[in-house]
Design a protein around this motif. Structure first.
Motif, short mmCIF file in Angstrom:
data_model
loop_
_atom_site.label_atom_id
_atom_site.label_comp_id
_atom_site.label_asym_id
_atom_site.label_seq_id
_atom_site.Cartn_x
_atom_site.Cartn_y
_atom_site.Cartn_z
N ALA A 1 7.91 33.44 31.85
CA ALA A 1 8.14 32.42 32.87
C ALA A 1 8.42 31.09 32.22
N GLY A 2 9.11 30.25 32.96
CA GLY A 2 9.38 28.92 32.45
C GLY A 2 8.21 28.02 32.77
N THR A 3 8.47 26.97 33.49
CA THR A 3 7.40 26.04 33.84
C THR A 3 6.41 26.72 34.77
N ALA A 4 5.12 26.57 34.48
CA ALA A 4 4.10 27.27 35.26
C ALA A 4 3.97 26.70 36.66
N ARG A 5 4.24 25.42 36.81
CA ARG A 5 4.08 24.78 38.11
C ARG A 5 5.35 24.06 38.53
N ARG A 6 5.55 24.05 39.84
CA ARG A 6 6.65 23.25 40.38
C ARG A 6 6.20 21.80 40.42
N ARG A 7 7.11 20.94 40.79
CA ARG A 7 6.78 19.52 40.80
C ARG A 7 5.69 19.17 41.82
N ASP A 8 5.55 20.04 42.84
CA ASP A 8 4.51 19.75 43.82
C ASP A 8 3.14 20.26 43.38
N GLY A 9 3.07 20.81 42.16
CA GLY A 9 1.79 21.24 41.62
C GLY A 9 1.44 22.68 41.90
N HIS A 10 2.27 23.38 42.65
CA HIS A 10 1.97 24.77 42.98
C HIS A 10 2.39 25.70 41.84
N VAL A 11 1.59 26.72 41.61
CA VAL A 11 1.89 27.70 40.57
C VAL A 11 3.02 28.62 41.06
N THR A 12 3.97 28.92 40.21
CA THR A 12 5.08 29.77 40.60
C THR A 12 4.63 31.22 40.75
N GLN A 13 5.37 31.97 41.54
CA GLN A 13 5.05 33.38 41.73
C GLN A 13 5.11 34.15 40.41
N GLU A 14 6.12 33.87 39.61
CA GLU A 14 6.24 34.58 38.34
C GLU A 14 5.05 34.30 37.44
N ARG A 15 4.58 33.07 37.45
CA ARG A 15 3.41 32.72 36.64
C ARG A 15 2.17 33.47 37.13
N LEU B 1 -8.77 46.10 35.53
CA LEU B 1 -8.36 45.86 36.91
C LEU B 1 -9.53 45.51 37.82
N ALA B 2 -10.69 46.11 37.58
CA ALA B 2 -11.82 45.90 38.48
C ALA B 2 -12.25 44.44 38.53
N SER B 3 -12.07 43.72 37.42
CA SER B 3 -12.52 42.33 37.37
C SER B 3 -11.50 41.36 37.94
N LEU B 4 -10.32 41.86 38.29
CA LEU B 4 -9.28 40.97 38.82
C LEU B 4 -9.49 40.76 40.32
N THR B 5 -9.97 39.59 40.69
CA THR B 5 -10.08 39.21 42.09
C THR B 5 -9.17 38.03 42.33
N MET B 6 -8.89 37.76 43.57
CA MET B 6 -8.02 36.64 43.90
C MET B 6 -8.64 35.33 43.43
N SER B 7 -9.95 35.22 43.58
CA SER B 7 -10.62 33.98 43.18
C SER B 7 -10.60 33.82 41.66
N ALA B 8 -10.79 34.94 40.94
CA ALA B 8 -10.76 34.88 39.48
C ALA B 8 -9.36 34.53 38.98
N ARG C 1 -8.07 31.13 36.86
CA ARG C 1 -7.27 31.17 35.63
C ARG C 1 -6.04 30.29 35.76
N LEU C 2 -5.49 30.24 36.96
CA LEU C 2 -4.24 29.50 37.18
C LEU C 2 -4.47 28.04 37.56
N HIS D 1 -3.55 29.94 48.03
CA HIS D 1 -2.17 29.76 47.57
C HIS D 1 -1.58 31.10 47.12
N ILE D 2 -2.38 31.89 46.42
CA ILE D 2 -1.90 33.20 45.98
C ILE D 2 -1.68 34.11 47.18
N LEU D 3 -2.62 34.11 48.12
CA LEU D 3 -2.49 34.94 49.32
C LEU D 3 -1.27 34.54 50.15
#
Length: 205
Positions: free
Chosen positions: A2-16, A30-37, A41-42, A48-50
């Motif tokens: 991915a290129g820049t991790a965030r757009r100018r509005d501060g949101h993380v890109t989908q690819e990131r 996989l078991a430790s991957l939750t939306m909050s975790a 990390r991001l 925002h992810i949802l």
């Protein structure tokens, strides 16, 4: 990558998000991957992810599609290389098999298989992604047969058989088997399923 991790509005890109999800699976499973975790990390929110993916299942499916799209580009490059069919087949085996037990792509594949029976969207995605590997392997074998590197064979059947064997070996690697040993088994099986071309002996006296 991915290129820049965030757009100018501060949101993380989908690819990131997808990149980080794959990294998290490789590091902690996989078991430790939750939306909050993942959000932590991001440096963003779970909401925002949802907003982009709707659920963890859809996030995981998107991550698998993203990973497979990158591999599809590698397969196309492989098929276009000016090397022997035997060499292309060996490179195909390496590309397909997991790198080790923490390979995030294969962790996702096994999860997809477990959930696909009761989920039409996941089952359709599995068929779609499998089709790309099948078609590319068929093309590789057909070229090898046409150039008399491989013996005449039913390319669709042999491709399907080899891919089924690779799926089994890949599952074993994710469960802890040595990846190098799995590759050697795959090479041996490929040599049996896809024998080399042998010129017919000339007749006459």
């Amino acid at each position: 990558m991915a290129g820049t991790a965030r757009r100018r509005d501060g949101h993380v890109t989908q690819e990131r998000m997808l990149e980080e999800a794959m990294a998290a699976i490789a590091e902690d499973g996989l078991a430790s991957l939750t939306m909050s975790a993942l959000a932590e990390r991001l440096g963003t929110s779970g909401g925002h992810i949802l907003y982009y993916f709707g659920s963890k299942d859809l996030l995981l499916l998107a991550a698998l599609r993203w990973s497979e799209a990158a591999l599809a580009e590698e397969r196309r490059a492989l098929l276009g290389r000016r090397v022997t069919a035997e060499r292309k087949l060996d490179l195909f085996l390496k590309l397909y098999l997991p790198r080790g037990p923490r390979d995030p792509r294969w962790t996702l594949w096994i999860e997809l298989w477990a959930r696909a029976a009761g989920n039409d969207a996941l089952r359709e995605a599995q068929v779609e992604l499998d089709r790309g590997w099948q078609e590319d392997l068929e093309a590789l074998l057909a070229t090898g047969v046409a150039r008399r590197r491989f013996a005449p064979l039913d390319t669709a059947t042999r491709a399907s058989e080899l891919l089924a064997l690779l799926d089994g070996l890949s599952t074993r690697v994710v469960l802890g088997q040595d990846a190098g040993a799995a590759l050697e088994v795959a090479r041996s099986a490929a040599g049996t399923l896809i024998p080399p071309y042998v010129p017919e002996a000339s007749g006459g006296r």
